[in-house]
Structures are given as C-alpha cells and as structure tokens.
Write an enzyme that holds these catalytic residues in place. Structure first.
Site, mmCIF file in Angstrom:
data_model
loop_
_atom_site.group_PDB
_atom_site.id
_atom_site.type_symbol
_atom_site.label_atom_id
_atom_site.label_comp_id
_atom_site.label_asym_id
_atom_site.label_seq_id
_atom_site.Cartn_x
_atom_site.Cartn_y
_atom_site.Cartn_z
ATOM 1 N N HIS A 96 -9.346 -1.175 3.321
ATOM 2 C CA HIS A 96 -8.089 -1.924 3.475
ATOM 3 C C HIS A 96 -8.240 -2.950 4.602
ATOM 4 O O HIS A 96 -7.869 -4.112 4.465
ATOM 5 C CB HIS A 96 -6.929 -1.000 3.852
ATOM 6 C CG HIS A 96 -6.412 -0.143 2.729
ATOM 7 N ND1 HIS A 96 -5.733 1.029 2.952
ATOM 8 C CD2 HIS A 96 -6.453 -0.276 1.381
ATOM 9 C CE1 HIS A 96 -5.365 1.571 1.795
ATOM 10 N NE2 HIS A 96 -5.806 0.804 0.832
ATOM 11 N N THR B 194 0.821 -1.211 0.000
ATOM 12 C CA THR B 194 0.000 0.000 0.000
ATOM 13 C C THR B 194 0.850 1.254 0.000
ATOM 14 O O THR B 194 1.947 1.272 0.562
ATOM 15 C CB THR B 194 -0.959 0.016 1.211
ATOM 16 O OG1 THR B 194 -1.637 1.267 1.248
ATOM 17 C CG2 THR B 194 -0.237 -0.198 2.512
ATOM 18 N N ARG B 195 0.323 2.275 -0.628
ATOM 19 C CA ARG B 195 1.025 3.577 -0.610
ATOM 20 C C ARG B 195 0.125 4.641 -0.022
ATOM 21 O O ARG B 195 0.498 5.803 0.033
ATOM 22 C CB ARG B 195 1.413 3.970 -2.024
ATOM 23 C CG ARG B 195 0.215 4.343 -2.887
ATOM 24 C CD ARG B 195 0.621 5.081 -4.119
ATOM 25 N NE ARG B 195 -0.365 5.988 -4.605
ATOM 26 C CZ ARG B 195 -1.240 5.714 -5.577
ATOM 27 N NH1 ARG B 195 -1.265 4.512 -6.120
ATOM 28 N NH2 ARG B 195 -2.073 6.624 -5.983
HETATM 29 P P1 ADP Z 1 -1.552 1.028 -4.261
HETATM 30 O O1 ADP Z 1 -2.183 -0.173 -4.894
HETATM 31 O O2 ADP Z 1 -1.201 2.068 -5.281
HETATM 32 O O3 ADP Z 1 -0.464 0.719 -3.293
HETATM 33 P P2 ADP Z 1 -3.540 1.473 -2.177
HETATM 34 O O4 ADP Z 1 -2.706 1.691 -1.011
HETATM 35 O O5 ADP Z 1 -4.767 2.307 -2.272
HETATM 36 O O6 ADP Z 1 -2.738 1.779 -3.485
HETATM 37 O O7 ADP Z 1 -4.011 -0.015 -2.299
HETATM 38 C C1 ADP Z 1 -3.391 -1.089 -1.664
HETATM 39 C C2 ADP Z 1 -4.055 -2.404 -2.088
HETATM 40 O O8 ADP Z 1 -5.423 -2.394 -1.652
HETATM 41 C C3 ADP Z 1 -4.114 -2.647 -3.587
HETATM 42 O O9 ADP Z 1 -4.080 -4.033 -3.834
HETATM 43 C C4 ADP Z 1 -5.469 -2.100 -3.973
HETATM 44 O O10 ADP Z 1 -5.941 -2.720 -5.135
HETATM 45 C C5 ADP Z 1 -6.295 -2.503 -2.773
HETATM 46 N N1 ADP Z 1 -7.437 -1.591 -2.488
HETATM 47 C C6 ADP Z 1 -7.353 -0.329 -1.999
HETATM 48 N N2 ADP Z 1 -8.588 0.185 -1.773
HETATM 49 C C7 ADP Z 1 -9.476 -0.771 -2.164
HETATM 50 C C8 ADP Z 1 -10.891 -0.857 -2.199
HETATM 51 N N3 ADP Z 1 -11.680 0.135 -1.771
HETATM 52 N N4 ADP Z 1 -11.447 -1.991 -2.653
HETATM 53 C C9 ADP Z 1 -10.681 -3.038 -3.078
HETATM 54 N N5 ADP Z 1 -9.344 -3.009 -3.077
HETATM 55 C C10 ADP Z 1 -8.724 -1.911 -2.628
#
Ligand code: ADP
Length: 377
Positions: free
Chosen positions: A195, A187-188
């Site tokens: 999450h 995650t970023r």
């Molecule tokens: P990144 O994928 O750029 O690191 P995030 O931190 O938002 O960005 O996402 C972390 C993980 O959680 C990724 O696998 C992303 O697909 C998933 N994710 C984030 N928010 C959701 C959501 N609302 N529904 C389903 N999957 C999510």
C-alpha cells in the site's frame, strides 16, 4: 393493493407493488442496520452525489441493468432501502429512520416495489453465490424496497475520531493545502508496505494524497476500523510527509462487489475533491470472485470525460527479497520465489496466533499496533 407487472425491455419479469393512494397513514419506526446507517450517512453527507435519497424503481432498474441512473448518469450500484415486507404494512406512508434512540430522518414513502434480487446479484456482484458476503447481505436486507424524499433531523456520524471529514470539509482541507491534484486511496485492510508503495509512487506525480480507509461495516473477519486507523496514524507519524497527506474516513459499508464497487469508490471520491484514484489488484474483491485486474478493465470501458476522475492503475506489488524493496512485475526481474506477498487470511492467522508480521510486509511500528489490537480483542 394492486399488483402490476411492468412490461419493459428486460427479460426478467419484475413485479411492482403500487401503493394505494394515501389510504391510512401508517408511520413505521425503523432501527437502522449498520449498512442502512452507512448508506444514510453517505447520502446525507453528499458523498453519493448526485444520488441524495434511497433509489426508486426506475433508478434501481437502470442501475442494475446498465450501470446508469434513469437519467443516464453513470452509477454502478443501487443504493436502496430494503425492508422485510412483514414489518411494513401496506398503508405505510412514512418511515422514521432511527439509530440508538435518535431519530435521524423521515422518509415519505412514495414508492414500494419488490426487487428481483437474483437479477441484482448477477448484474452487480456477477454471482448469486451464497459464499459471497455482498450477495448474502443483499438477500438478508429484505424483500421490499421503499423510496421517497428524506427529511433529515440529525446527521448520522459513524466514526468519532478527529479524521472524520465530510466531503465538503475534505474539499476545504484540500483547498487550504493548495493542492491542485489529489489522489484518493480506498482501503478496507490494515496498511502494509505494498500500500505504502502505491501511495508514494502516486505522490511522486501528484500534489496530495487522501488516505481514505473505509470505516463502515465489513465482513466479520476483516480487521476493525479502529485498529486500522491506529495503524495509519502510526505510519503517517513515522514515514510520510505531513503536508502531503490527508487522513480521512469513508463511512460506506463494504459490498465486495469488485469492479462495480471500484467504480462507485472512484465516483464518490470526486465528491471528496479527488482528481485521481488508485485502483490496484482485485479492488474491492473477495475470495476468487473477480479477476485480478477486472476492476481496471471495467474502467477501460468508461469514457474518461464522463468518469471525471483519473484512474491510477497498479499491478500486483510485493516485496522482493533480491531487490530489497517493494516492486511489481513491471520493475522487478526476479521470480516469485523471491517475492513476499501475504494474503489477508494469512495476515489474520499470523496475528491471531500472536506472531509479528514480517518487516518486509509491514512496518514494525504498524505490526506492533496490529499485534496489540489483536491481543486486546
Ligand atoms: P479493498 O480494495 O477491498 O479496499 P485493500 O485495502 O487491500 O482492499 O486495497 C486497497 C487498494 O490497494 C485497492 O485499490 C487495491 O487494488 C490496492 N492493492 C492492495 N494491495 C495491493 C498490492 N499488493 N498490489 C497492488 N495493489 C494493491
């Protein structure tokens, strides 16, 4: 210096600059950028195994064109040391990689070539748009790539918190906990309730969870790693079983390459001991550059045995005000008027306006950490 066009099966003419055989002995000192430092850290810690040094031409080309190293190993994103030709005399045979006065590593330059960055952008990022932060960074990094064996003098370490664990230390921590199955979470962004839902659904099925926030460079409007880590610590203290979760850090820089970066994230998490890896909606995406499930679709094309880590796919999840919990289309019958989903942009604008994030989106303890973090920047 001779210029030699490479005749090969690819459409794009790619020019390789051959080094003259060891004429002169120029040693160049390079103060690493944040991205170069992050790549060096990933390479030297073993997080990018089997890639252990910056790639040369054959690996770069094969990786760009077919998502494989020259020896056929699955690998989706080139890891190269790009420099600007004007700071690199033709006779350079050694590059001293520095960070804040520390000499971290020395590269013996065996190869030097001019990458076709337009081709790299189109193949790896699926766009050459200057609106894409990964493409912009690619062009800014330099017009020449150098490669050769690295001698390491000091291990780069980008994060100073207690959660810093190398791949080996992470695998040992997993072994100590006796987990046979471990799901990794990349995650970023600041942690939110969707999450948490993904984490806990996965924890219902698997022994342990490696929470692995990326702490390398992100685009300037993303929330800092330090604040995100504070939010994670608070969340874990209040809502997670301590013996089922390991909080580490992933030192890579964010490329925002969507599907290809999702594959890199998964392969790299194998080096940290994960047996499973979560991929939800728009993994590692930015703006509207990739389809919501493009990353999951890329995994559909990869042989699971070759991948070597199992992908746990999630649909877009949201808080449903009727269900009164987080759900997805697979579990919730209500329409979108009942659903709360905040974009990263909306979250940032709420925080910078001094507002608290709604409890349906963010645990109050986490919302307080984020609000506090925003006030103090
Ligand atoms: P990144 O994928 O750029 O690191 P995030 O931190 O938002 O960005 O996402 C972390 C993980 O959680 C990724 O696998 C992303 O697909 C998933 N994710 C984030 N928010 C959701 C959501 N609302 N529904 C389903 N999957 C999510």
């Amino acid at each position: 210096m001779s210029r030699q066009p490479i005749a090969d099966q690819f459409d794009q003419p790619i020019i390789v600059l051959e080094l003259p055989a060891r004429v002169g002995s120029h040693s160049v000192t390079l103060e690493c950028t944040a991205r170069q430092l992050a790549d060096l850290e990933m390479l030297t810690s073993g997080a990018y195994r089997p890639v252990t040094t910056f790639m040369g031409y054959d690996d770069w080309r094969s990786c760009v064109e077919s998502m494989r190293l020259a020896d056929g190993t699955l690998w989706p994103i080139p890891i190269t040391l790009q420099l600007h030709s004007q700071v690199l005399p033709a006779s350079t045979c050694e590059i001293r990689l520095m960070h804040q006065g520390r000499h971290l590593a020395t590269m013996e330059v065996m190869e030097r070539f001019t990458p076709d960055l337009a081709r790299e952008a189109e193949m790896v990022y699926a766009t050459s748009s200057q609106e894409h932060p990964g493409v912009v960074a690619l062009y800014e990094a330099g017009d020449v790539v150098v490669s050769g064996p690295l001698t390491i003098h000091a291990l780069p370490r980008s994060f100073t918190g207690p959660e810093y664990l190398t791949p080996l230390e992470t695998r040992l921590a997993i072994r100590d906990r006796g987990w046979r199955t471990v799901v990794g979470f990349q995650t970023r962004n600041p942690v939110h309730r969707a999450h948490e839902y993904l984490h806990k659904v996965a924890l219902e099925l698997l022994d342990g969870l490696l929470l692995h926030p990326l702490v390398g460079e992100t685009k300037s409007d993303d929330i800092s790693a330090e604040i995100r880590m504070r939010a994670y610590r608070t969340l874990l203290e209040n809502y997670y079983p301590r013996d089922r979760v390991l909080l580490g850090v992933y030192p890579a820089a964010m490329r925002y390459a969507g599907p290809r970066e999702a594959l890199l994230h998964a392969l790299s998490r194998k080096n940290y001991g994960c047996t499973h890896f979560i991929v939800g909606r728009d993994h590692a995406g930015v703006g509207d550059f990739y389809g919501t499930y493009a990353a999951q679709e890329l995994f559909d094309t990869v042989d699971p045995a070759e991948l070597g880590i199992e992908i746990i796919r999630f649909e877009h999840s949201f808080y449903c005000t009727r269900c009164e919990h987080v759900a997805s289309k697979r579990t919730c019958p209500h329409d979108s008027s009942q659903h709360l989903a905040l974009s990263g942009t909306k979250v940032r604008s709420l925080l910078s306006g001094g507002a608290m994030l709604p409890a349906e989106f963010s645990r109050p303890e986490v919302a307080a950490v984020l609000a506090d973090g925003y006030r103090s920047v």
